[in-house]
Motif scaffolding. Structure first.
Motif, short mmCIF file in Angstrom:
data_model
loop_
_atom_site.label_atom_id
_atom_site.label_comp_id
_atom_site.label_asym_id
_atom_site.label_seq_id
_atom_site.Cartn_x
_atom_site.Cartn_y
_atom_site.Cartn_z
N PRO A 128 0.82 -1.22 0.00
CA PRO A 128 0.00 0.00 0.00
C PRO A 128 0.86 1.27 0.00
CG PRO A 128 -0.90 -1.60 1.54
CD PRO A 128 0.44 -2.14 1.09
N LEU A 129 0.46 2.21 -0.86
CA LEU A 129 1.17 3.49 -0.94
C LEU A 129 0.15 4.57 -1.29
CD1 LEU A 129 3.87 5.00 -0.81
CD2 LEU A 129 4.15 4.55 -3.25
N ASP A 130 -0.55 5.04 -0.27
CA ASP A 130 -1.56 6.09 -0.45
C ASP A 130 -0.94 7.40 0.02
OD1 ASP A 130 -3.72 7.74 -0.62
OD2 ASP A 130 -5.08 6.45 0.52
N LEU A 131 -0.19 8.03 -0.87
CA LEU A 131 0.54 9.24 -0.51
C LEU A 131 -0.39 10.37 -0.08
CD1 LEU A 131 3.05 9.13 -3.49
CD2 LEU A 131 3.64 8.75 -1.09
N ALA A 132 -1.49 10.54 -0.80
CA ALA A 132 -2.38 11.67 -0.54
C ALA A 132 -2.96 11.61 0.87
CB ALA A 132 -3.50 11.70 -1.58
N SER A 133 -3.35 10.41 1.32
CA SER A 133 -3.95 10.30 2.65
C SER A 133 -2.95 10.60 3.75
CB SER A 133 -4.56 8.91 2.84
OG SER A 133 -3.54 7.93 2.91
N ASP A 134 -1.67 10.46 3.44
CA ASP A 134 -0.61 10.79 4.41
C ASP A 134 -0.15 12.24 4.29
OD1 ASP A 134 -0.53 8.25 5.53
OD2 ASP A 134 0.97 7.51 4.12
N GLY A 135 -0.82 13.00 3.41
CA GLY A 135 -0.41 14.39 3.21
C GLY A 135 0.90 14.53 2.50
N LEU A 136 1.25 13.52 1.68
CA LEU A 136 2.53 13.49 1.00
C LEU A 136 2.36 13.57 -0.51
CD1 LEU A 136 4.25 10.61 3.02
CD2 LEU A 136 4.80 13.05 3.17
#
Length: 376
Positions: free
Chosen positions: A191-199
């Motif tokens: 998993p790599l959900d950058l947007a949800s991490d503010g990244l």
């Protein structure tokens, strides 16, 4: 697809797309049977295709404006040159593997940046492959399809590529990076959900022609093979970081020693990054990206002034980590930033380039996307 209609005067039987890719970390570990961590971009090559009554194949490129005819006699390595070799090579690899493929027309367009180390050629080949599968009504399992595309590159086109790019273009899923073991050929969707991490992951094209500089890429490969031979292992994959001091002490050649150090430490960085991603600690992977770049610069010696400048500027602007991505000698960098800092980071690189008289870079934020698929 309008280009197909404009060229052939009829609607295509289907439209397929395959993405470019960015490699988060794991450079030059693939042919050492190590680990890599790419993901698919939202930029992609789109192929519209339709069956034809006449024998052979034609392909029209929006980029070049050319239409090329490929006959059965062209299905031998080296028979077709230039960009159309990627199409002819895929057709040759399929026929050589025993598949009965239909005669058809193709129209191709792409927004994957060319020559930037984002796998535009593999995106093209994988899109053609999936189109022929669709029109031929057969299906090839993902890794086997990737091997066919690799064979296209290695034998028909004459490029000594590994298996990462094709596998990423075919097997990646949206919202994930692909942890790929280049020895076992096992894959894991991480998993790599950058947007949800503010990244955001900034991809910045230095507009320095990405090339393996002819013999430079081959020299790196030979050095790695020499290192494995000296150490008595099948591949550098078999040397762990804990074993590195003892291993390096056995190598007298300083160049080979540094090449080995890069591959062994890079392989470990991939595994460390995957562990952080699995734990949802993506920000903490930033220093691994930066360490990867330093290793490529100092030990593998595959960076150039533009990519070094871009990485340094991104880090000064507050990026959590930054590195060159791709085979080296030009191309793109990536930078892991907070979402709201992506633009200011890119502008900091633009300013650094202007100060040194380099050509202006181009940039976008990457979105982990799906691999090859049928659109229509």
């Amino acid at each position: 697809m309008n280009l197909f209609v404009e060229t052939y005067g009829r609607q295509p039987d289907g439209v397929w797309a395959s993405p470019g890719r960015v490699n988060l970390i794991g450079e030059h570990t693939d042919y050492n049977e190590g680990f890599v961590l790419p993901f698919a971009l939202h930029q992609r090559t789109v192929v519209a295709a339709g069956r034809r009554a006449a024998p052979g194949w034609t392909v029209r490129s929006r980029l070049t404006g050319e239409t090329v005819h490929i006959g059965r006699s062209d299905l031998s390595p080296g028979a077709v040159k230039g960009w159309a070799a990627y199409v002819a090579g895929v057709l040759w690899a399929l026929v050589d593997a025993g598949f009965a493929i239909p005669d058809c027309d193709f129209a191709v367009e792409s927004d994957v940046p060319l020559g930037a180390g984002l796998s535009s050629s593999h995106s093209f080949e994988c899109a053609v492959l999936t189109a022929v599968e669709g029109l031929g009504d057969f299906s090839i399992p993902g890794i086997e399809a990737a091997k066919l595309v690799q064979r296209t590159e290695n034998v028909y086109v004459g490029a000594a590529t590994g298996l990462m790019d094709q596998t990423a273009s075919l097997l990646c899923t949206a919202g994930h990076a692909l942890f790929f073991d280049c020895r076992s050929l096992e894959v894991e969707q991480v998993p790599l959900d950058l947007a949800s991490d503010g990244l955001a992951l900034l991809v910045l094209n230095t507009n320095t022609p990405h090339t393996h500089a002819d013999g430079e890429y081959a020299e790196r490969r030979r050095s790695c093979e020499r290192g494995a031979e000296i150490l008595g292992v099948r591949a550098l994959r078999d040397i762990g970081v804990a074993d590195l001091p003892e291993a390096l002490a056995k190598i007298n050649d300083d160049v080979v020693r540094r090449r080995v150090r890069h591959v062994v430490t890079e392989n470990a960085r991939v595994q460390d990054a995957v562990a952080l991603f699995r734990a949802g600690r993506v920000r903490e992977a930033g220093p691994l990206l930066t360490a990867s770049h330093a290793s490529m610069r100092d030990d593998f010696e595959i960076t150039v002034a533009q990519v070094d400048t871009a990485v340094e500027a991104a880090l000064r602007a507050g990026a959590y980590g930054s590195r060159m991505t791709g085979g080296g000698f030009g191309g793109c960098i990536i930078a892991l930033t907070d979402t709201e800092k992506a633009g200011s980071t890119a502008r900091a690189v633009e300013d650094a380039f202007a100060a040194k008289g380099f050509a202006a870079p181009e940039w976008f934020t990457a979105v982990p996307s799906a691999g090859a698929t049928r659109l229509l």
